[in-house]
Design a protein around this motif. Structure first.
Motif, PDB file in Angstrom:
ATOM      1  N   THR A  32       2.163  -8.627  12.920  1.00  0.00           N
ATOM      2  CA  THR A  32       1.456  -8.028  14.267  1.00  0.00           C
ATOM      3  C   THR A  32       0.559  -6.980  13.610  1.00  0.00           C
ATOM      4  OG1 THR A  32       3.285  -6.228  14.639  1.00  0.00           O
ATOM      5  CG2 THR A  32       3.184  -8.521  15.798  1.00  0.00           C
ATOM      6  N   VAL A  33       0.440  -6.520  12.549  1.00  0.00           N
ATOM      7  CA  VAL A  33      -0.515  -5.522  11.865  1.00  0.00           C
ATOM      8  C   VAL A  33      -0.963  -5.836  10.381  1.00  0.00           C
ATOM      9  CG1 VAL A  33       0.513  -3.554  13.166  1.00  0.00           C
ATOM     10  CG2 VAL A  33       1.346  -3.859  11.120  1.00  0.00           C
ATOM     11  N   ALA A  34      -1.710  -5.413   9.956  1.00  0.00           N
ATOM     12  CA  ALA A  34      -2.594  -5.878   8.727  1.00  0.00           C
ATOM     13  C   ALA A  34      -1.404  -5.320   7.718  1.00  0.00           C
ATOM     14  CB  ALA A  34      -3.666  -5.328   8.556  1.00  0.00           C
ATOM     15  N   ASP A  35      -1.229  -6.149   6.495  1.00  0.00           N
ATOM     16  CA  ASP A  35      -0.387  -5.754   5.426  1.00  0.00           C
ATOM     17  C   ASP A  35      -0.898  -4.657   4.494  1.00  0.00           C
ATOM     18  OD1 ASP A  35       1.263  -5.708   3.230  1.00  0.00           O
ATOM     19  OD2 ASP A  35       0.936  -7.709   2.760  1.00  0.00           O
ATOM     20  N   PRO A  36      -0.269  -3.375   4.689  1.00  0.00           N
ATOM     21  CA  PRO A  36      -0.916  -2.340   3.952  1.00  0.00           C
ATOM     22  C   PRO A  36      -0.917  -2.652   2.526  1.00  0.00           C
ATOM     23  CG  PRO A  36       1.391  -1.741   4.771  1.00  0.00           C
ATOM     24  CD  PRO A  36       1.074  -3.127   5.401  1.00  0.00           C
ATOM     25  N   LEU A  37      -0.096  -3.449   2.029  1.00  0.00           N
ATOM     26  CA  LEU A  37      -0.148  -3.669   0.378  1.00  0.00           C
ATOM     27  C   LEU A  37      -0.974  -4.894  -0.021  1.00  0.00           C
ATOM     28  CD1 LEU A  37       3.734  -3.356  -0.176  1.00  0.00           C
ATOM     29  CD2 LEU A  37       1.704  -1.688  -0.869  1.00  0.00           C
ATOM     30  N   GLU A  38      -1.599  -5.360   1.137  1.00  0.00           N
ATOM     31  CA  GLU A  38      -2.720  -6.682   0.602  1.00  0.00           C
ATOM     32  C   GLU A  38      -3.517  -6.231  -0.529  1.00  0.00           C
ATOM     33  OE1 GLU A  38      -5.264  -9.840   2.866  1.00  0.00           O
ATOM     34  OE2 GLU A  38      -4.640  -8.332   3.869  1.00  0.00           O
ATOM     35  N   GLY A  39      -3.457  -7.021  -1.446  1.00  0.00           N
ATOM     36  CA  GLY A  39      -4.549  -6.945  -2.509  1.00  0.00           C
ATOM     37  C   GLY A  39      -3.903  -5.946  -3.591  1.00  0.00           C
ATOM     38  N   PHE A  40      -2.901  -5.131  -3.300  1.00  0.00           N
ATOM     39  CA  PHE A  40      -2.016  -4.431  -4.303  1.00  0.00           C
ATOM     40  C   PHE A  40      -1.091  -4.914  -4.801  1.00  0.00           C
ATOM     41  CE2 PHE A  40      -4.897  -1.634  -1.535  1.00  0.00           C
ATOM     42  CZ  PHE A  40      -5.587  -0.971  -2.575  1.00  0.00           C
ATOM     43  N   TRP A  41      -0.111  -5.848  -3.821  1.00  0.00           N
ATOM     44  CA  TRP A  41       1.063  -6.021  -4.338  1.00  0.00           C
ATOM     45  C   TRP A  41       1.064  -7.056  -5.539  1.00  0.00           C
ATOM     46  CZ3 TRP A  41       6.158  -5.585  -4.107  1.00  0.00           C
ATOM     47  CH2 TRP A  41       7.141  -6.252  -4.455  1.00  0.00           C
ATOM     48  N   GLU A  42       0.022  -8.204  -5.271  1.00  0.00           N
ATOM     49  CA  GLU A  42      -0.141  -9.334  -6.379  1.00  0.00           C
ATOM     50  C   GLU A  42      -0.415  -8.881  -7.275  1.00  0.00           C
ATOM     51  OE1 GLU A  42      -0.781  -9.639  -3.148  1.00  0.00           O
ATOM     52  OE2 GLU A  42       0.308 -11.061  -2.302  1.00  0.00           O
ATOM     53  N   ASP A  58      -1.464  -5.485  -8.582  1.00  0.00           N
ATOM     54  CA  ASP A  58      -0.724  -4.244  -9.276  1.00  0.00           C
ATOM     55  C   ASP A  58       0.587  -3.934  -9.435  1.00  0.00           C
ATOM     56  OD1 ASP A  58      -3.390  -3.382  -9.337  1.00  0.00           O
ATOM     57  OD2 ASP A  58      -3.376  -2.563  -7.571  1.00  0.00           O
ATOM     58  N   LEU A  59       1.492  -4.479  -8.363  1.00  0.00           N
ATOM     59  CA  LEU A  59       2.892  -4.288  -8.421  1.00  0.00           C
ATOM     60  C   LEU A  59       3.818  -5.266  -8.799  1.00  0.00           C
ATOM     61  CD1 LEU A  59       3.292  -2.331  -5.071  1.00  0.00           C
ATOM     62  CD2 LEU A  59       2.606  -1.478  -7.373  1.00  0.00           C
ATOM     63  N   LEU A  60       3.352  -6.492  -8.663  1.00  0.00           N
ATOM     64  CA  LEU A  60       4.263  -7.661  -8.952  1.00  0.00           C
ATOM     65  C   LEU A  60       4.046  -7.802 -10.610  1.00  0.00           C
ATOM     66  CD1 LEU A  60       6.017  -9.813  -7.657  1.00  0.00           C
ATOM     67  CD2 LEU A  60       3.812 -11.403  -7.552  1.00  0.00           C
ATOM     68  N   PRO A  61       3.025  -8.015 -11.105  1.00  0.00           N
ATOM     69  CA  PRO A  61       3.119  -7.799 -12.716  1.00  0.00           C
ATOM     70  C   PRO A  61       4.330  -6.855 -13.342  1.00  0.00           C
ATOM     71  CG  PRO A  61       1.009  -7.958 -12.049  1.00  0.00           C
ATOM     72  CD  PRO A  61       1.743  -7.444 -10.850  1.00  0.00           C
TER      73      PRO A  61
END
Length: 449
Positions: free
Chosen positions: A4-14, A16-19
Motif C-alpha cells: 500500500t506504500v512505496a518500498d523504501p528499499l527500492e533500488g537499494f536492496w538489489e 547494495d544489500l543483496l550482494p
C-alpha cells in the motif's frame, strides 16, 4: 496482502544489500542499515526503516539462506545413558554462617528415569570434583549405565599444560573403564546435546529456591547442614520417579567390587616450618613428620595426607586468594607444643591469624594485644591455646572467653583453667554388695514355667 506504500528499499536492496548478503549471510540487518546510512546519508537519515529491513533480511534467509542445524529429539533407552553437568549456584543466595557461599552444583541425571544426584562443589570444575561426585552417584543409584555423557570438560582443562590435560584425559578414561561405561561428550557450544541434565538444572534450582523460601532462611550454620538440605530435597524428588527408576535398574550393569580413585594424588615434603604446600596453600602437620614425604589425596572439599598407608593429617581444602597472599590452614594442635617453648614467636607469625580455632580466641588475642605488653600477651594467648589442647575443652573455653570479653575482663589463663577444672568427687571406699542365694532364682524359673 499487496503493498500500500512505496518500498523504501527500492533500488537499494538489489543493488547494495543483496550482494553483501549473498557474499556472507551472517550480516545482521542493523549492520546493513549502518552501511546504507554511511553510503546514502540523505536517503536514510535515521533508523525509521530498521524493522522493514529486518523483515526483508529474515525473509531472504528463509528462502535463500544456508542450511540450519536441527535438534533431533531422542527416545531414551532404560539403563543406557547418564549425563553429568556443573551449574553455578550463586543465584540461590545461600550463605554459610552469614557469609556469602559461592559454589557449584554437580548434577547427575539418568536420561530415562530422570533419577538424579546432586553434590555441592566448593572449587571449580575439575576431574576431582567430577570423579568424586560421579562415583557417589553411581553407588547411590546401585548400578552402572552403558554410557556417561558430559560437556566438553573445557573448564576442567583450564590453566593446565598439555601434559596435565593428557593426564586428566587418561585418568578419566581409566575411571569410566573401571565401571565399564562408554564415555561420550557433546560438541562444544551444543548444550542441547546434554539436554536431559541441562533442562533438569533449571528445574532443580527452581525447586531449591522454593524449598529455601519454605525454610524461611537461606543461611546455614555449616556446609554439612546445607549438603543435608540438598540431599533431602533430591531424595524427595527421586521418590516421585520410583517406578521409572525400578524399571531402569533392571537394565543397569552391576557395580564393580570396589570403588576406584576419585582424587588427585601428589607427594610433598614436610618442611621445618611445620607443614607442607599443596597448590600454593600451606597446611600444618604434626612436628614429628618434619623431613618426611607424604602422599596427599586432594578431594574437592578436603585433603588427606598419608605416611605409607597411615592417615596422618586431614584438613578442609582451601583455595588461593585473589590478592596473591598465601593462604594458611593451621591446626593449632600440631604446633602448640613448639609454640609453648617459643611463645614470643606468636607475635609476628605469618599464620598467626589462622592459628585461632574459633572467633572467641581471635577476640581474646585482640584484647591481650591492646591491654598487655607484647611478652605477656603472647604468653597468655599461648597458655589459652594449650589449655584448650591439653584439657580438650576448646568449645567450653570459648564460651568462658566470650563472657569475660563481654564483661571487659582481660583473659587470665590460670583463672580460666581453675574454672574449667572438673570437680573432684569423693567416692565411698567400702561398698557392701549383697549376693542373693542361688536357690532364689529357682522361684523365678518355676514362675516362668
Amino acid at each position: 496482502h499487496g503493498r500500500t506504500v512505496a518500498d523504501p528499499l527500492e533500488g537499494f536492496w538489489e543493488n547494495d544489500l543483496l550482494p553483501l548478503l549473498e557474499k556472507d549471510s551472517a550480516l545482521q540487518a542493523v549492520t546493513l542499515l549502518r552501511h546504507l546510512q554511511s553510503e546514502q546519508p540523505l536517503a536514510f537519515p535515521d533508523d525509521r526503516i530498521r524493522r522493514t529491513l529486518e523483515r526483508r533480511v529474515r525473509q531472504w534467509r528463509a528462502l535463500n539462506g544456508p542450511e540450519r542445524d536441527i535438534i533431533f529429539r531422542q527416545a531414551p533407552e532404560p539403563g543406557y545413558m547418564a549425563q553429568s553437568d556443573f551449574t553455578h549456584a550463586e543465584e540461590l543466595g545461600v550463605t554459610i554462617a552469614g557469609q556469602p557461599f559461592p559454589h557449584l552444583l554437580y548434577h547427575f541425571a539418568m536420561a530415562y528415569s530422570r533419577w538424579e544426584h546432586v553434590g555441592v562443589v566448593l572449587g571449580g570444575e575439575s576431574f576431582t570434583a567430577l570423579a568424586e561426585n560421579l562415583q557417589q552417584a553411581l553407588w547411590s543409584l546401585g548400578g552402572v549405565p552403558q554410557n556417561h555423557r558430559t560437556d566438553s570438560l573445557s573448564a576442567a582443562f583450564r590453566n593446565l599444560t598439555a601434559d596435565q590435560r593428557e593426564d586428566v584425559t587418561k585418568r578419566y578414561n581409566a575411571f569410566v573403564g573401571h565401571y565399564g561405561m562408554d564415555a561420550s561428550r557433546n560438541n562444544r557450544g551444543e548444550a542441547h546435546e546434554n539436554g536431559a541434565v541441562e533442562s533438569q538444572n533449571r528445574h532443580l534450582k527452581t525447586a531449591i529456591k522454593q524449598a529455601l523460601i519454605l525454610r524461611g532462611s537461606r543461611d546455614f550454620a555449616c556446609i554439612e547442614d546445607y549438603r543435608r538440605f540438598i540431599d533431602m530435597l533430591v531424595a524427595r524428588r527421586n521418590r516421585q520417579r520410583a517406578d521409572a527408576v525400578q524399571a531402569e535398574r533392571v537394565h543397569l550393569k552391576p557395580l564393580p567390587q570396589r570403588r576406584t580413585t576419585d582424587f588427585t594424588e601428589i607427594v610433598v615434603p614436610v618442611t621445618r616450618t611445620g607443614g607442607f604446600l599443596v597448590k600454593s596453600i600451606f597446611y600444618s602437620a604434626p612436628s614429628q613428620l618434619i623431613g618426611q614425604r607424604l602422599r596427599v589425596h586432594l578431594y574437592d572439599d578436603r585433603i588427606e595426607a598419608f605416611l605409607g598407608s597411615t592417615l596422618v593429617v586431614s584438613h578442609p581444602r582451601a583455595r588461593g586468594r585473589g590478592d596473591g597472599h598465601r593462604v594458611h590452614v593451621i591446626n593449632y594442635h600440631h604446633v602448640i607444643h613448639a609454640l609453648r617453648r617459643k611463645p614470643q614467636a606468636l607475635w609476628s607469625s605469618i599464620y598467626r591469624d589462622s592459628l585461632f580455632p574459633r572467633t572467641e580466641y581471635a577476640e581474646a588475642w585482640k584484647m591481650l594485644q591492646r591491654d598487655l605488653p607484647r611478652r605477656d600477651a603472647c604468653r597468655r594467648m599461648v597458655d589459652l591455646l594449650f589449655i584448650a589442647h591439653e584439657q580438650a575443652c576448646e568449645a567450653e573455653l570459648a564460651h568462658v572467653l566470650a563472657a569475660d570479653i563481654d564483661a571487659g575482663h582481660v583473659p587470665d589463663p590460670k583463672a580460666l583453667a581453675s574454672r574449667l577444672a572438673p570437680r573432684i568427687m569423693a567416692l565411698p571406699r567400702d561398698i557392701a554388695v549383697a549376693h542373693p542365694p542361688l536357690d532364689s532364682f529357682d522361684v523365678l524359673l518355676e514362675a516362668r514355667a
